[in-house]
Structure formats: C-alpha cells, structure tokens
Design a protein around this motif. Structure first.
Motif, PDB file in Angstrom:
ATOM      1  N   SER A   1       0.956  -6.907  -5.090  1.00  0.00           N
ATOM      2  CA  SER A   1      -0.360  -7.381  -5.524  1.00  0.00           C
ATOM      3  C   SER A   1      -0.761  -8.514  -4.590  1.00  0.00           C
ATOM      4  O   SER A   1       0.076  -9.336  -4.214  1.00  0.00           O
ATOM      5  CB  SER A   1      -0.302  -7.923  -6.956  1.00  0.00           C
ATOM      6  OG  SER A   1       0.074  -6.910  -7.860  1.00  0.00           O
TER       7      SER A   1
ATOM      8  N   LYS B   1      -8.663  -1.899  -3.501  1.00  0.00           N
ATOM      9  CA  LYS B   1      -9.206  -3.258  -3.439  1.00  0.00           C
ATOM     10  C   LYS B   1     -10.487  -3.275  -4.256  1.00  0.00           C
ATOM     11  O   LYS B   1     -11.384  -2.467  -4.044  1.00  0.00           O
ATOM     12  CB  LYS B   1      -9.508  -3.662  -1.994  1.00  0.00           C
ATOM     13  CG  LYS B   1     -10.064  -5.070  -1.870  1.00  0.00           C
ATOM     14  CD  LYS B   1     -10.306  -5.432  -0.421  1.00  0.00           C
ATOM     15  CE  LYS B   1     -10.837  -6.837  -0.289  1.00  0.00           C
ATOM     16  NZ  LYS B   1     -11.191  -7.159   1.107  1.00  0.00           N
TER      17      LYS B   1
ATOM     18  N   ILE C   1      -9.159  -8.606  -5.224  1.00  0.00           N
ATOM     19  CA  ILE C   1      -7.840  -8.196  -5.702  1.00  0.00           C
ATOM     20  C   ILE C   1      -7.414  -6.908  -5.006  1.00  0.00           C
ATOM     21  O   ILE C   1      -8.193  -5.947  -4.927  1.00  0.00           O
ATOM     22  CB  ILE C   1      -7.849  -7.983  -7.229  1.00  0.00           C
ATOM     23  CG1 ILE C   1      -8.190  -9.301  -7.928  1.00  0.00           C
ATOM     24  CG2 ILE C   1      -6.523  -7.426  -7.711  1.00  0.00           C
ATOM     25  CD1 ILE C   1      -8.479  -9.153  -9.400  1.00  0.00           C
TER      26      ILE C   1
ATOM     27  N   GLU D   1      -4.263  -4.087  -5.121  1.00  0.00           N
ATOM     28  CA  GLU D   1      -3.067  -3.554  -5.774  1.00  0.00           C
ATOM     29  C   GLU D   1      -2.520  -2.431  -4.904  1.00  0.00           C
ATOM     30  O   GLU D   1      -3.287  -1.549  -4.491  1.00  0.00           O
ATOM     31  CB  GLU D   1      -3.386  -3.032  -7.173  1.00  0.00           C
ATOM     32  CG  GLU D   1      -3.738  -4.113  -8.167  1.00  0.00           C
ATOM     33  CD  GLU D   1      -2.560  -5.001  -8.552  1.00  0.00           C
ATOM     34  OE1 GLU D   1      -1.386  -4.616  -8.335  1.00  0.00           O
ATOM     35  OE2 GLU D   1      -2.811  -6.101  -9.070  1.00  0.00           O
TER      36      GLU D   1
ATOM     37  N   VAL E   1      -0.139 -11.872  -0.377  1.00  0.00           N
ATOM     38  CA  VAL E   1       0.645 -11.256  -1.448  1.00  0.00           C
ATOM     39  C   VAL E   1       1.040 -12.320  -2.469  1.00  0.00           C
ATOM     40  O   VAL E   1       1.585 -13.370  -2.113  1.00  0.00           O
ATOM     41  CB  VAL E   1       1.892 -10.538  -0.882  1.00  0.00           C
ATOM     42  CG1 VAL E   1       2.811 -10.053  -2.006  1.00  0.00           C
ATOM     43  CG2 VAL E   1       1.468  -9.374   0.009  1.00  0.00           C
TER      44      VAL E   1
ATOM     45  N   SER F   1       0.364   0.588  -4.541  1.00  0.00           N
ATOM     46  CA  SER F   1       1.286   1.449  -5.283  1.00  0.00           C
ATOM     47  C   SER F   1       2.722   1.249  -4.834  1.00  0.00           C
ATOM     48  O   SER F   1       2.991   0.760  -3.736  1.00  0.00           O
ATOM     49  CB  SER F   1       0.930   2.915  -5.042  1.00  0.00           C
ATOM     50  OG  SER F   1      -0.312   3.229  -5.585  1.00  0.00           O
TER      51      SER F   1
ATOM     52  N   ALA G   1      -3.451   2.093  -1.976  1.00  0.00           N
ATOM     53  CA  ALA G   1      -3.939   0.759  -2.336  1.00  0.00           C
ATOM     54  C   ALA G   1      -5.369   0.862  -2.827  1.00  0.00           C
ATOM     55  O   ALA G   1      -6.107   1.754  -2.426  1.00  0.00           O
ATOM     56  CB  ALA G   1      -3.861  -0.174  -1.129  1.00  0.00           C
TER      57      ALA G   1
ATOM     58  N   ARG H   1       2.495 -11.134  -5.602  1.00  0.00           N
ATOM     59  CA  ARG H   1       3.529 -10.558  -6.456  1.00  0.00           C
ATOM     60  C   ARG H   1       4.134  -9.334  -5.781  1.00  0.00           C
ATOM     61  O   ARG H   1       3.418  -8.535  -5.184  1.00  0.00           O
ATOM     62  CB  ARG H   1       2.949 -10.143  -7.801  1.00  0.00           C
ATOM     63  CG  ARG H   1       3.973  -9.531  -8.741  1.00  0.00           C
ATOM     64  CD  ARG H   1       3.371  -9.277 -10.125  1.00  0.00           C
ATOM     65  NE  ARG H   1       4.369  -8.956 -11.089  1.00  0.00           N
ATOM     66  CZ  ARG H   1       5.229  -9.799 -11.662  1.00  0.00           C
ATOM     67  NH1 ARG H   1       5.220 -11.059 -11.339  1.00  0.00           N
ATOM     68  NH2 ARG H   1       6.108  -9.404 -12.538  1.00  0.00           N
ATOM     69  N   THR H   2       5.458  -9.209  -5.909  1.00  0.00           N
ATOM     70  CA  THR H   2       6.151  -7.983  -5.539  1.00  0.00           C
ATOM     71  C   THR H   2       6.999  -7.550  -6.729  1.00  0.00           C
ATOM     72  O   THR H   2       7.508  -8.388  -7.473  1.00  0.00           O
ATOM     73  CB  THR H   2       7.041  -8.159  -4.293  1.00  0.00           C
ATOM     74  OG1 THR H   2       8.019  -9.172  -4.540  1.00  0.00           O
ATOM     75  CG2 THR H   2       6.227  -8.538  -3.062  1.00  0.00           C
TER      76      THR H   2
ATOM     77  N   GLU I   1       6.227  -2.462  -5.229  1.00  0.00           N
ATOM     78  CA  GLU I   1       4.797  -2.581  -5.500  1.00  0.00           C
ATOM     79  C   GLU I   1       4.344  -3.972  -5.058  1.00  0.00           C
ATOM     80  O   GLU I   1       5.119  -4.929  -5.135  1.00  0.00           O
ATOM     81  CB  GLU I   1       4.509  -2.436  -6.991  1.00  0.00           C
ATOM     82  CG  GLU I   1       4.890  -1.104  -7.593  1.00  0.00           C
ATOM     83  CD  GLU I   1       4.698  -1.086  -9.095  1.00  0.00           C
ATOM     84  OE1 GLU I   1       4.526  -2.159  -9.718  1.00  0.00           O
ATOM     85  OE2 GLU I   1       4.726   0.008  -9.660  1.00  0.00           O
TER      86      GLU I   1
END
Length: 122
Positions: A117, A24, A28, A30, A66, A32, A22, A68-69, A115
């Motif tokens: 976000s 940060k 934000i 993200e 979270v 992996s 990850a 988005r997946t 993944e």
C-alpha cells in the motif's frame, strides 16, 4: 468522483483470476499480492520488490511512498532471509508490515508473496 487507474503487468494470473496488479484512486495505491521466481526466499523477495518498483514508477510513485507491506511465506523459519531483503529496500522507509506463514501459495515453487500500500502527494 475520483479517477481510478488500473495497472496490469501481463501476468497470466491477472486475466484468469480477474484482478489488477495495482489500482490508484486519488493519492492511494494498492498493489495486489505479488510473487516472483527465485531459488529461495531472499531471491524471491528481492525480485518482488524490484517488480513493484516498476509498477510504482508507472504510477508516478516510488518505494518511498510505501506505507504498508504484508508478507506471506510458506516457511516462517526463513523469516530472516525475507526480512534481510525487505530491510535492504525499506530499512530507511520503515513502512508498517506483517509477516505470516501460510500453508501454501498458488504454486509450490512460490515461497513468498507480498502486498503493498502506498500514498502519494496529490
């Protein structure tokens, strides 16, 4: 310039491939593509999300952050098992998501990869 925080989980793949679990930057996060052992798609999905909960906690975040997946699976006919597990964690959070079938993942025993976000308050 904003501070970049990189998280490693000790997976052997992180050093072999050269990536962070990850990152940060600002607010934000993200994460992996993440996989986990299990006998079937449902168990793998649950284990992945449980592992990511820990990663998010290490970044002062939670599954509530979270947004988005992205779900990759090797057999889209098993979407209900994957969706059931995803829904148990995200049913009230409702991030945007996609689920796509891929021909294979990095190991034949891996059936699901996800993944994530997330966005946190600053």
């Amino acid at each position: 310039m904003q501070e970049i925080k990189k998280i490693a989980t000790g997976s052997p793949w992180e050093d072999i491939v050269g990536y962070s679990r990850a990152i940060k930057i600002g607010n934000i996060i993200e994460i992996s593509g993440t996989t986990a052992p299990g006998r079937n798609e449902y168990e793998q999905t649950v284990a992945i999300i449980e592992n990511i909960k820990k990663v998010l906690e290490g970044l002062d975040a939670s599954l509530d952050n979270v947004i988005r997946t992205r779900i990759y699976c090797t057999d889209i006919t098993q979407w209900e098992k994957i969706g059931k597990a995803h829904g148990e964690y995200f049913g009230k959070i409702k991030p945007v998501t996609s689920m796509v079938e891929v021909s294979k993942l990095i190991d034949p025993s891996i059936l699901v990869e996800i993944e994530f976000s997330a966005i946190v308050s600053q």
